[in-house]
Design a protein around this motif. Structure first.
Motif, short mmCIF file in Angstrom:
data_model
loop_
_atom_site.label_atom_id
_atom_site.label_comp_id
_atom_site.label_asym_id
_atom_site.label_seq_id
_atom_site.Cartn_x
_atom_site.Cartn_y
_atom_site.Cartn_z
N LEU A 1 76.82 -9.97 -78.89
CA LEU A 1 77.83 -8.93 -79.09
C LEU A 1 77.22 -7.54 -78.97
O LEU A 1 77.80 -6.64 -78.36
N LYS A 2 76.06 -7.36 -79.55
CA LYS A 2 75.39 -6.05 -79.47
C LYS A 2 75.07 -5.69 -78.02
O LYS A 2 75.25 -4.54 -77.61
N LYS A 3 74.60 -6.68 -77.25
CA LYS A 3 74.28 -6.42 -75.85
C LYS A 3 75.54 -6.05 -75.07
O LYS A 3 75.53 -5.15 -74.22
N ARG A 4 76.64 -6.75 -75.35
CA ARG A 4 77.89 -6.44 -74.66
C ARG A 4 78.33 -5.00 -74.95
O ARG A 4 78.77 -4.26 -74.05
N LEU A 5 78.25 -4.61 -76.21
CA LEU A 5 78.67 -3.26 -76.57
C LEU A 5 77.74 -2.20 -75.97
O LEU A 5 78.19 -1.13 -75.55
N THR A 6 76.44 -2.52 -75.91
CA THR A 6 75.49 -1.59 -75.28
C THR A 6 75.78 -1.43 -73.80
O THR A 6 75.78 -0.31 -73.27
N ASP A 7 76.06 -2.55 -73.12
CA ASP A 7 76.39 -2.48 -71.69
C ASP A 7 77.68 -1.70 -71.47
O ASP A 7 77.79 -0.92 -70.50
N LEU A 8 78.65 -1.87 -72.37
CA LEU A 8 79.90 -1.12 -72.24
C LEU A 8 79.66 0.37 -72.41
O LEU A 8 80.21 1.19 -71.66
N ALA A 9 78.82 0.75 -73.38
CA ALA A 9 78.52 2.17 -73.59
C ALA A 9 77.82 2.78 -72.38
O ALA A 9 78.11 3.92 -71.98
N VAL A 10 76.92 2.01 -71.76
CA VAL A 10 76.22 2.50 -70.57
C VAL A 10 77.20 2.71 -69.43
O VAL A 10 77.14 3.73 -68.71
N GLU A 11 78.12 1.77 -69.23
CA GLU A 11 79.09 1.90 -68.14
C GLU A 11 80.01 3.09 -68.37
O GLU A 11 80.38 3.80 -67.42
N LEU A 12 80.41 3.31 -69.62
CA LEU A 12 81.26 4.46 -69.92
C LEU A 12 80.52 5.77 -69.64
O LEU A 12 81.12 6.73 -69.11
#
Length: 356
Positions: free
Chosen positions: A339-350
Motif C-alpha cells: 500500500l505504501k509503495k502504491r501511494l508513493t507511486d501515485l504521488a510521483v505520478e501526480l
C-alpha cells in the motif's frame, strides 16, 4: 476538505497462522483496501512450471501439476542451519521454528518478468526435484511382497518428497521449502508427513522437476497468502439505563437479556443494571431478536430503545488466517508495504503531471 486521520492498530490475538486486530480512526475505504491487498497483491512463491520425466501414477500430468501449484512455499531468510536444504528436513515442516522468522518474499526474489535471465535463475525462481518409486521408497514393500495374499497398501507422495535446490550455500543465505503443516496441532493430528500429492501403487513411479516463482493472486489464486481475510464493524452497545430502570422490572430485564441469542448482555442482580459482557464486541453478530423483544416491552413503538447496537464506521475488527506460505503478521506487514509503495507511486505520478 476532510480532516487528517491517524489510523491506529490494536492487536487482539496473534499466532503464526492467525492474527486478529482492530483498525480504528479510519473509514471503510481504508479497511477494504487493506483487505483486498492482503488477498490479491501480497507476493508469495508457488510452483509455476513442472517438467515431468516419468509418471506412471493414476493421475495425469496436468492434475499433479495443479496440485503442486497449490502447495504453500515458505521463504526463510537468513536461515543458518534452519533444517538443511532438503525438502524432507524439518525447516518448513516445524511451525515452531518459523515463528520468529520474517517471510516476506519481496526481500529475497524479483518477479520473473523483471529478471534479466533467459528462463529462470536463483534470483527469480526456486527449483524442486521429486523422485519417488513405490518399490524403493516404501519400506514395507519388500515385506508385503513376501506375502502374496496381502494386498499392497498405496504409498502417499507428500510435500516432504519435494527437494529444494535452493539452500543457504547457493541462494544467498535463504531457504525455500514447502509448508507441510499450518500449525503444530495440525502436524500432530495429521496421518501423512506433509501435504498429500498422489498415491503410488506397486511398480509405480513419479519423477519431475518443478520451478517456483514469485507472483500475486491477482494473476492466479495459487499465489494467495491468506485462507481468510475479513473484517467487520465494531459493535457499539448503548444501554439506556435511565429508561430501563424506570420502566422495566427485574423479570423484564432478564427477558431482555435472554432474548439475544449471542448472549451479549448480562444482568447484575445486586444493582439491577443490564450491561454488556466483556467479549460482547466479539460475539455480537445477530441482534434481531433483541430488537423484537424491546418492541414487546415498550409502551409505545416510538419510544427510545432500551439497548441500541450501532456498528461503528471508524473501527474494524480484522481476522487474517494464513494459507501457510507466510506468517499471518507478515501478511499484514507486507500488505502495508504494498500500500505504501502504491501511494508513493501515485504521488510521483501526480508530481509529474503537475510538472508537465
Amino acid at each position: 476538505m476532510p480532516h487528517q486521520r491517524f489510523p491506529k492498530v490494536e492487536i487482539l490475538a496473534m499466532e503464526p497462522h492467525e492474527i486478529k486486530f482492530v483498525l480504528s480512526e479510519t473509514d471503510c475505504s481504508m479497511a477494504n483496501t487493506l483487505r483486498r491487498i492482503m488477498i490479491a497483491e501480497v507476493p508469495t512463491l508457488a510452483i509455476d512450471l513442472v517438467e515431468f520425466h516419468e509418471n506412471t501414477t493414476v493421475l495425469n500430468d496436468e492434475y499433479i501439476a495443479h496440485r503442486l501449484g497449490l502447495i504453500p512455499l515458505r521463504y526463510i531468510p537468513n536461515a543458518e542451519g534452519g533444517g538443511g536444504g532438503g525438502g524432507g528436513g524439518g525447516g518448513a515442516g516445524g511451525p515452531s521454528e518459523l515463528n520468529t522468522i520474517g517471510s516476506d518474499v519481496q526481500d529475497g526474489f524479483v518477479p520473473h518478468y523483471d529478471c534479466s535471465c533467459f528462463e529462470w535463475c536463483p534470483r527469480c525462481s526456486v527449483e524442486f526435484d521429486l523422485e519417488v518409486n513405490y518399490n524403493s521408497n516404501n519400506p514395507n514393500a519388500i515385506a508385503q511382497q513376501a506375502d502374496e495374499e496381502n494386498v499392497l497398501a498405496p504409498w502417499t507422495v507428500t510435500s516432504k518428497d519435494l527437494i529444494s535446490r535452493n539452500n543457504s550455500t547457493t541462494s544467498g543465505d535463504h531457504i525455500v521449502q514447502p509448508a507441510h503443516f499450518l500449525s503444530v496441532d495440525e502436524e500432530q493430528e495429521a496421518q501423512d508427513e506433509g501435504i498429500a500429492i498422489v498415491k503410488l501403487g506397486p511398480g509405480q513411479k513419479l519423477k519431475l522437476r518443478a520451478i517456483a516463482r514469485m507472483g500475486i493472486s491477482k494473476e492466479h489464486s495459487k499465489w494467495c497468502p491468506v485462507a481468510v481475510a475479513t473484517y467487520r464493524l465494531w459493535p457499539d452497545i448503548q444501554i439506556n439505563h435511565e429508561q430501563m430502570s424506570s420502566l422495566l422490572t427485574m423479570e423484564q430485564k432478564q427477558t431482555l437479556v435472554d432474548a439475544c441469542p449471542d448472549r451479549i448482555l448480562e444482568l447484575d442482580e445486586v444493582t439491577g443494571h443490564v450491561q454488556p459482557v466483556d467479549n460482547a464486541w466479539d460475539i455480537a453478530t445477530y441482534t434481531e431478536d433483541l430488537h423484537y423483544a424491546q418492541l414487546a416491552l415498550k409502551k409505545r413503538p416510538e419510544d427510545p430503545d432500551f439497548v441500541r447496537i450501532v456498528p461503528r464506521q471508524d473501527r474494524f475488527v480484522f481476522t487474517v488466517e494464513s494459507s501457510g506460505a507466510m506468517d499471518a503478521h507478515d501478511i499484514v506487514l507486507s500488505a502495508l508495504k504494498v500500500l505504501k509503495k502504491r501511494l508513493t507511486d501515485l504521488a510521483v505520478e501526480l508530481d509529474n503531471l503537475k510538472g508537465s
